[in-house]
Design a protein around this motif. Structure first.
Motif, PDB file in Angstrom:
ATOM      1  N   HIS B 583      26.062   8.779  -9.641  1.00 44.60           N
ATOM      2  CA  HIS B 583      25.543   7.638 -10.358  1.00 44.60           C
ATOM      3  C   HIS B 583      24.409   7.089  -9.520  1.00 44.60           C
ATOM      4  O   HIS B 583      24.626   6.595  -8.409  1.00 44.60           O
ATOM      5  CB  HIS B 583      26.676   6.607 -10.500  1.00 44.60           C
ATOM      6  CG  HIS B 583      26.338   5.490 -11.401  1.00 44.60           C
ATOM      7  ND1 HIS B 583      26.075   4.240 -10.939  1.00 44.60           N
ATOM      8  CD2 HIS B 583      26.203   5.444 -12.740  1.00 44.60           C
ATOM      9  CE1 HIS B 583      25.789   3.456 -11.964  1.00 44.60           C
ATOM     10  NE2 HIS B 583      25.861   4.162 -13.069  1.00 44.60           N
ATOM     11  N   LEU B 584      23.187   7.240 -10.019  1.00 47.03           N
ATOM     12  CA  LEU B 584      22.042   6.925  -9.177  1.00 47.03           C
ATOM     13  C   LEU B 584      21.897   5.432  -8.954  1.00 47.03           C
ATOM     14  O   LEU B 584      21.674   4.983  -7.836  1.00 47.03           O
ATOM     15  CB  LEU B 584      20.766   7.478  -9.795  1.00 47.03           C
ATOM     16  CG  LEU B 584      20.640   8.999  -9.826  1.00 47.03           C
ATOM     17  CD1 LEU B 584      19.279   9.391 -10.339  1.00 47.03           C
ATOM     18  CD2 LEU B 584      20.865   9.584  -8.444  1.00 47.03           C
ATOM     19  N   GLU B 585      22.004   4.666 -10.037  1.00 48.12           N
ATOM     20  CA  GLU B 585      21.827   3.228  -9.906  1.00 48.12           C
ATOM     21  C   GLU B 585      22.872   2.657  -8.944  1.00 48.12           C
ATOM     22  O   GLU B 585      22.584   1.822  -8.104  1.00 48.12           O
ATOM     23  CB  GLU B 585      21.949   2.531 -11.267  1.00 48.12           C
ATOM     24  CG  GLU B 585      20.693   2.600 -12.110  1.00 48.12           C
ATOM     25  CD  GLU B 585      20.603   3.882 -12.916  1.00 48.12           C
ATOM     26  OE1 GLU B 585      21.467   4.764 -12.726  1.00 48.12           O
ATOM     27  OE2 GLU B 585      19.680   4.006 -13.739  1.00 48.12           O
ATOM     28  N   GLY B 586      24.098   3.136  -9.150  1.00 51.40           N
ATOM     29  CA  GLY B 586      25.181   2.608  -8.332  1.00 51.40           C
ATOM     30  C   GLY B 586      25.272   3.265  -6.971  1.00 51.40           C
ATOM     31  O   GLY B 586      26.067   2.853  -6.139  1.00 51.40           O
ATOM     32  N   ARG B 587      24.431   4.291  -6.752  1.00 48.26           N
ATOM     33  CA  ARG B 587      24.440   5.010  -5.474  1.00 48.26           C
ATOM     34  C   ARG B 587      25.830   5.505  -5.100  1.00 48.26           C
ATOM     35  O   ARG B 587      26.285   5.339  -3.972  1.00 48.26           O
ATOM     36  CB  ARG B 587      23.946   4.115  -4.329  1.00 48.26           C
ATOM     37  CG  ARG B 587      22.657   3.383  -4.591  1.00 48.26           C
ATOM     38  CD  ARG B 587      21.465   4.219  -4.153  1.00 48.26           C
ATOM     39  NE  ARG B 587      20.262   3.416  -4.068  1.00 48.26           N
ATOM     40  CZ  ARG B 587      19.400   3.236  -5.073  1.00 48.26           C
ATOM     41  NH1 ARG B 587      19.623   3.799  -6.247  1.00 48.26           N
ATOM     42  NH2 ARG B 587      18.314   2.513  -4.915  1.00 48.26           N
ATOM     43  N   ARG B 588      26.531   6.023  -6.062  1.00 44.56           N
ATOM     44  CA  ARG B 588      27.869   6.493  -5.696  1.00 44.56           C
ATOM     45  C   ARG B 588      28.220   7.762  -6.450  1.00 44.56           C
ATOM     46  O   ARG B 588      27.596   8.087  -7.468  1.00 44.56           O
ATOM     47  CB  ARG B 588      28.917   5.411  -5.945  1.00 44.56           C
ATOM     48  CG  ARG B 588      29.055   5.016  -7.385  1.00 44.56           C
ATOM     49  CD  ARG B 588      29.800   3.705  -7.517  1.00 44.56           C
ATOM     50  NE  ARG B 588      29.951   3.383  -8.930  1.00 44.56           N
ATOM     51  CZ  ARG B 588      30.960   3.828  -9.671  1.00 44.56           C
ATOM     52  NH1 ARG B 588      31.876   4.584  -9.141  1.00 44.56           N
ATOM     53  NH2 ARG B 588      31.033   3.501 -10.950  1.00 44.56           N
TER      54      ARG B 588
END
Lengths: 287, 1144
Positions: B583-588
């Motif tokens: 999840h790019l936005e959430g960096r996870r």
């Protein structure tokens, strides 16, 4: 730029040594193991021409289903061909017993078994000319060989696991219906196929649809097993499946063969994975 | 109907489904763009070509090889038996199984190839084009061409392979005609051979099954039965008692002997009664691979490891009789020609042998071609897995040494692809050579992954050492290819991203797939399982993900309609068969799915239930619940297939679906859907494993801009090379249209898809409409009639109307789309487009034919000369393309002498070019206006003119033959014209078609030059002139013509027409020409197009029109608004936008 490659010279030397061992020893060990397994598998198919000659032995299979006993059958398998068949059908309406058998002079080839057997022997052939005397020089060579072998094995397995999907007219037109003596009544269709490790016999009972029937005629497509209510056109008639009877029997050696296929496929994949571990360290080499 | 449509498929790029499944349905839009020009940047290392099939054409001028990687290679064979690789043909997505002649070679040089996954292609081997292709559910291992001229119109391909009996396939259409069936023990057939017997005047088909059963079918006498689809059973059948038959050959010299080669022995039979005459068993560890009859009683046998043996078959009785005749063959008198059953007793005597020095890489594929006419040779040829071809010239009368021991026949020639690359290394540049700023000169960068971002013209390359270079793609290509381009080398703006410590194996630019994602993001994955999210503008690392899995083999993005809490996710496929979702936005990391035992082949998304469906190489399916990270289901076999298949046909999510239930209910249906007729014959190929695309050719499908850079990597290799793809059509579109038309290729997938579909359906109408509207905004309605009337030949009013409406509708669609993304257009700036065009011209132009011409081109077209010949290529359609190999131009030695550094495609080009020039009428040269203006406006004008010519030629030569036949010339041209849906051709054909159509089909009004020109090009097509040849010839001729006028008229000729501000009449007649200048406007003034002085524009179009049409009966038209001030013009554009929306 710093250290681009994590491996130092010493590490590389060790890796190189390890890779050489893999190519020279480990690969051959796996190939031998594979060959053994596949030979064992092909024995199950009783290849004609290999080893003991003479007529291949016959096996009888009594077909039944857990539910009803309306259809009973005994099929005799000789290698990849059905040499005899005895089918008893109790008509659901009048409890009348119908019996029909194969004509003496006829055999019915089970193409699925033949294809599976041929794929296995292709795989064995691919392995056979890479014996210990042959030196693999690149990992890619091993990968290519494994890919080719796996392709054959997957096809062999898929031939057994995925029976042909036939339409009802195709079943009606197939030679199997003409194999019986006395000839099958026109309201019966018979199909024989392999599904996984089972030999399956399906009997379809049909009734004609009246031309002025209000039923919406929709011909059924291809299927392994048609369900009651499937309709089709045969000649000038429109027919509908009224009853479906499916009986089956496990063929033990097919079960073995399938297990062998799965095991050897996994062996192949593991060897490929081992090779590719090194390929990632050596991507600079022509691989 | 539930889940049926609710799972979204994302295909891993290197895999192509057998059933032609396209992830986003791009195919229709792509087929429209018929052929792309390609330039290959090969680099120093040849792509791997593991030969699996080899043949020499009947004229002994070419070797054709097929490879395990799926490509075909064409090699020139000189009369001195020198080999040089010429061309690589991409078209198969699996390894090539066999090659065969597909026509009478003297008439049509066609070769058929069959691949492992059932693909069959017929190739024209002189021009490298795929003539016909088909995918059949059969795997062929051998193909024989059979044609009986008396009784058949089209030849047959008799095929055998991994199915029962022998298939008969129509050689032209690749449609299955019928089968030769066997009544006794039907089985797979290993080998077939056609026997032409002169004595009994009957052709027979001999076949040996895998079980070792020899079968004979009558061939010539059963043609009729086959054509009437009657069953033809074998005439004879005999068990040969050996397995693994590799070849069966009939001795045409004695018509008596039959040679059958098995892998462990070879046998000779008497053809009369199939009695066994001799069995020779192979040595230990030796496997025979094939054989051929050399002459009467002389045979050659070859092995898997590249050895061959020539035997004399001796007759014991004859030897006793005449001992001295041992090696001269046996005289006819011994064998009664009447065929009486004289039991022959033969035994073999080894005469000669051949071998290769290094026989390490198995297996060899070998063949033998016999002498036909005088200058031809008897050649034994072999191809190796390593890609090496070896030839032996077999003497007419092979003899043993005097002491009777076998003589060794030396190798005549041997060659590999790499030899070509080494010999012509100067011509094989790579883009990566120019990332040298940070490298030693001698150290080359190995690019392991690359991604081209059209919207930024950035080429992102991940390298083996873990660095990522970002560079301007066009400039890098120029630096690599063009003279003086290397000066750019130092000044190339490039960015280096450092963060990976191992080779970068995959790259993804998310904005290219979904416009909603940040434009600065780049995702890269490396060998050590790190995935890094970058900001490419600031060059900083935004986040590092460590997957703790294997090498990241590919990065995929979830489709637009799959959203996890309104965000799209990135899917990483790793070499240890695991899949991770990021999840790019959430960096996870959302999910790490690790249970798969086999490589992941397919990822599908279930948007409603948040399921991730993973298809593996062993045809099993894993269903993961994304939220919880649990394995929901694992299926194999039939059910797995159903789960994967049931999501194929639609992508519309349906809210109420539940996967398990649906798959249950739809089992029946999807089973039914499968084609059933196939199951009657051989095995049904299993799409799962069998479809392994050998290279990432499929990537070409997502190509939409005028220019693209692709990294092509072949299977089992890390050697990749870049190809530059130019789309003439979209290049012209970009050069011609209004700002509105200017579509940003980086637009979201979905939107550009809509747009493209809209374009393709009524493209022409839309285009013309729009053009007119923007030119003369308020008056647009008036202008409508004309372009529409121009397109359909019928000139029917109702049709016009409907088309017009349609066009308006479509336009509205586009407009509304535009509103959604108002900022996105105009991303591709005009400079880039014109630079692309220049680079293309540089690559296509035959430099060095005429030095003066070169200089004029450099001066007036402002294009740069090539450093050396480039490897041109042609992408015929979505997955068929051919690329010339380095040194393709030098196989002809005399050509080498004549010109140095020439990019001449073939000698033919010069002839064609002359012919083309001769069709020019004397009076008309290039548009006169072009002569006296040497500014950039004129330059780009010329470029547009040249490109449009090339486009026309390209289209004409590519036009399907059916279209061309049976029409008189005028109609022919017309249909061609209608078929072409691009503004480009309009310019070209203005003279002929405009007047032609408006004058009511009176042919007398056609300028003769144009008709003859079109005729000429159509004629070239019939002569199977290669597209590249034709394009180059036309380009040469046009440039010559153009430059001639430049030479004649000195630059001082006064600009008389500048003042002609109000030459409206001409312009109205040619609204298209107006359009031609639009991009020029953009080019000359980088800032704002409409600010160009109107006068120069005027002058230009005026001169064009003056030249192009006959003015006799031009109806008067609306007056254009050209003379208005730039500000006003802009205003009109704006009005026009509003108007069209209100209108509709």
């Amino acid at each position: 730029m710093a250290t681009v490659m994590a491996a130092t010279a010493a590490e590389r030397a060790v890796l190189e040594e390890e890779f050489r061992w893999l190519l020279h020893d480990e690969v051959h060990a796996v190939l031998r193991q594979l060959q053994d397994i596949l030979k064992e598998a092909s024995l199950r198919f009783t290849l004609p021409g290999s080893g003991t000659e003479g007529p291949t032995k016959q096996e009888n299979f009594i077909l039944g289903s857990c539910g009803t006993d309306q259809v009973k059958g005994v099929l005799t398998l000789q290698g990849d061909a059905l040499s005899q068949a005895d089918v008893n059908l109790k008509m659901p309406r009048n409890n009348q017993l119908l019996h029909f058998a194969f004509r003496e002079d006829k055999q019915w080839k089970l193409q699925q078994i033949q294809d599976a057997r041929n794929h296995v022997s292709q795989a064995i052939y691919l392995l056979a000319n890479r014996d210990e005397s042959y030196q693999f020089r690149t990992g890619a060579e091993v990968l290519k060989l494994m890919d080719a072998v796996m392709l054959q094995l997957t096809r062999a397995r898929n031939r057994l696991t995925t029976p042909a999907t036939l339409t009802l007219p195709e079943i009606a037109a197939s030679g199997l219906t003409r194999m019986f003596a006395p000839t099958l009544p026109s309201d019966l269709l018979v199909n024989v196929y392999i599904n996984l490790n089972k030999l399956c016999l399906t009997v379809y009972q049909l009734h004609t649809l009246q031309p002025n029937s209000t039923k919406n005629f929709r011909p059924a497509g291809g299927a392994v097993l048609h369900s009651p209510g499937a309709m089709f056109e045969w000649g000038t008639q429109r027919l509908e499946v009224s009853h479906v009877h499916k009986v089956e029997s496990v063929i033990p050696w097919l079960n073995d063969a399938l297990v062998f296929f799965t095991v050897s496929l996994q062996l192949c994949q593991q060897l490929k994975d081992k090779i590719s571990v090194f390929s990632s360290y050596w991507s600079c080499r022509p691989f | 109907m539930l889940t049926h449509s609710s799972i979204l498929a994302t295909e891993i790029p290197w895999i192509k489904e057998l059933h032609g499944l396209q992830p986003m349905g791009l195919q229709d839009s792509f087929t429209m763009r018929s052929s792309l020009q390609a330039v290959a940047l090969w680099g120093k290392k040849a792509p791997p070509h593991s030969i699996t099939a080899i043949m020499i054409t009947d004229d002994q001028q070419m070797i054709v090889t097929g490879s395990q990687e799926g490509q075909l290679c064409l090699w020139n064979l000189s009369s001195e038996l020198k080999i040089s690789a010429k061309e690589l043909l991409f078209g198969h997505s699996a390894s090539v199984m066999c090659l065969a002649r597909a026509r009478d070679f003297s008439k049509q040089p066609f070769v058929v190839s069959a691949a492992e996954n059932g693909e069959m292609c017929v190739w024209n081997v002189t021009n490298g084009q795929c003539v016909e292709k088909a995918i059949l559910p059969y795997r062929h291992t051998a193909i024989c061409y059979y044609h009986c001229s008396a009784r058949m119109t089209e030849g047959w391909l008799l095929c055998c392979g991994e199915y029962q009996d022998v298939l008969i396939i129509d050689a032209k259409s690749l449609v299955i005609i019928h089968t030769f069936v066997s009544s006794q023990s039907p089985d797979w057939i290993n080998c077939i051979c056609i026997v032409h017997s002169m004595t009994i005047q009957e052709d027979s088909l001999l076949a040996v099954s895998v079980a070792g059963e020899l079968k004979v079918w009558d061939l010539s006498s059963s043609i009729n039965s086959i054509q009437e689809k009657q069953d033809v059973y074998e005439k004879e059948s005999k068990f040969l008692d050996s397995l693994n038959c590799r070849a069966i050959r009939f001795c045409t010299y004695t018509e008596r002997l039959l040679l059958v080669v098995f892998s462990k022995c070879w046998k000779v039979y008497d053809y009369c009664d199939f009695s066994l005459l001799w069995t020779e068993v192979s040595g230990s560890g030796q496997f025979f691979a094939g054989g051929e009859v050399l002459a009467a009683h002389r045979i050659i046998i070859w092995t898997e490891d590249g050895h061959s043996y020539i035997y004399q078959l001796l007759n014991r009785w004859a030897q006793m009789e005449t001992a001295y005749k041992t090696f001269s063959g046996l005289s006819k008198s011994i064998y009664p020609a009447d065929g009486t059953l004289l039991k022959e007793t033969i035994y073999p005597h080894l005469l000669c042998s051949t071998s290769v020095q290094e026989n390490k890489s198995l297996p060899f594929v070998m063949g033998y071609i016999n002498e036909r006419k005088e200058p031809f040779y008897k050649i034994l040829f072999s191809g190796e897995v390593s890609g090496r071809i070896t030839l032996w010239h077999i003497p007419d009368v092979p003899v043993s040494k005097f002491d009777g021991s076998p003589r060794e026949i030396p190798i005549t020639t041997t060659w590999t692809l790499q030899d070509n690359f080494d010999k012509h290394s100067t011509t094989s540049q790579t883009i990566s050579d120019y990332f040298s700023g940070f490298k030693d000169e001698n150290e080359t960068v190995v690019v392991t992954s690359s991604e081209y971002v059209p919207s930024l013209d950035k080429l992102i390359c991940g390298c083996e050492d873990g660095t990522i270079f970002i560079t301007q793609a066009l400039n890098a290509a120029k630096a690599g290819l063009l003279e003086g381009g290397s000066l750019l080398k130092g000044s190339l703006p490039q960015k280096v991203l450092k963060g990976h410590h191992h080779s970068v194996t995959s790259l993804l630019y998310p904005h290219g797939l979904s416009s909603k994602l940040d434009q600065s993001w780049l995702v890269s994955g490396d060998q050590d399982s790190w995935v890094i999210l970058w900001n490419i503008f600031t060059e900083e690392i935004l986040h590092k993900f460590f997957l703790q899995a294997g090498l990241v083999t590919s990065l995929l993005m979830s489709p637009e309609n799959f959203k996890l809490r309104s965000y799209q996710v990135i899917c990483c496929v790793c070499s240890d068969h695991s899949v991770a979702l990021l999840h790019l936005e959430g960096r996870r990391c959302l999910l790490s799915a690790r249970k798969h035992l086999f490589p992941v082949r397919m990822i599908k998304w279930h948007p409603v239930e948040n399921f991730l469906v993973v298809g593996c190489a062993d045809d099993s399916v894993y269903i993961w619940e994304i939220e919880t990270g649990t394995l929901e289901r694992h299926e194999t076999g039939e059910r797995a297939k159903i789960i994967l298949n049931c999501c194929d046909d639609s992508q519309l999510p349906k809210p109420e679906s539940i996967l398990p239930v649906a798959s249950e209910t739809h089992k029946h249906k999807s089973v039914e859907q499968r084609s059933s007729s196939l199951s009657q014959f051989g095995p049904i190929p299993c799409p799962g494993l069998q479809v392994e695309s050998s290279c990432k050719v499929a990537d070409a499908k997502s190509f939409s801009g005028p220019f693209n850079v692709l990294l092509v990597k072949t299977k089992w290799s890390n050697i990749g090379f870049h190809i530059l793809l130019f789309d003439l059509e979209s290049l012209l579109e970009l050069l011609l249209p209004t700002p509105i038309r200017d579509v940003d290729p980086s637009n979201s997938f979905y939107c550009s898809e809509i747009l493209r579909r809209a374009k393709s359906t009524v493209e022409k109408t839309t285009l013309t409409l729009k053009r007119n509207k923007t030119v003369c905004g308020p008056l647009s309605t008036e202008v409508h009639a004309k372009p529409v009337g121009e397109s359909p030949a019928q000139g029917d009013n109702t049709i016009k109307l409907s088309e017009e409406n349609d066009g308006v509708k479509k336009q509205k669609k586009i407009k509304s789309f535009k509103k959604m993304h108002p900022k996105q257009s105009r991303k591709v700036d005009a400079n880039l487009t014109i630079d692309t065009a220049k680079l293309l011209l540089s690559c296509l132009l035959p430099w060095g034919v005429d030095k003066e011409l070169d200089n004029l081109c450099i001066k007036h077209l402002n294009i740069l000369k090539l450093q050396g010949p480039v490897s041109l290529g042609l992408a015929a359609n979505e997955d068929h393309f051919s690329l010339m190999l380095p040194g393709w131009d030098l196989y002809n030695t005399e050509m080498k002498k004549d010109y140095s550094k020439v990019n001449l495609f073939s000698r033919k080009v010069l002839d064609l070019s002359d012919k083309y020039t001769s069709t020019f009428p004397n009076h008309s040269g290039m548009p006169k206006g072009l002569e006296n203006n040497s500014d950039s406006l004129q330059e780009s004008n010329t470029i547009v003119y040249l490109l449009s010519k090339l486009f026309l030629v390209n289209k004409l030569v590519n036009m399907p033959l059916e279209l061309a036949y049976g029409m008189d010339s005028a109609f022919k041209i017309e249909s061609v014209h209608n078929k072409m849906k691009s503004p480009g051709n309009d310019i070209l054909n203005i003279s002929s078609f405009y007047s032609y159509l408006r004058n009511g089909k009176s042919e007398s009004h056609l300028p003769e030059a144009d008709v003859s020109l079109l005729k000429l090009i159509s004629c070239w097509r019939d002569q199977s002139v290669q597209v590249t040849e034709a394009i180059q010839a036309v380009l040469l001729a046009e440039v010559q013509k153009h430059m001639k006028t430049l030479r004649k008229t000195p630059v001082n000729s006064e600009p008389e027409s500048v003042a002609k501000n109000g030459d409206y009449e001409m312009m109205q007649m040619l609204p298209k020409i107006e359009w031609a200048k639009e991009p020029e406007l953009q080019c000359t003034t980088d800032t704002f197009p409409p600010q160009t002085p109107v006068s120069s524009v005027k002058h230009d179009s005026n001169s064009n029109s003056a030249n192009f049409q006959d003015t006799e009966d031009m109806p008067d038209r609306c007056v254009l608004e050209e003379s208005e001030s730039p500000g006003k013009r802009k205003h009109h554009l704006w009005i026009e936008k509003v108007c069209s929306c209100k209108l509709c």
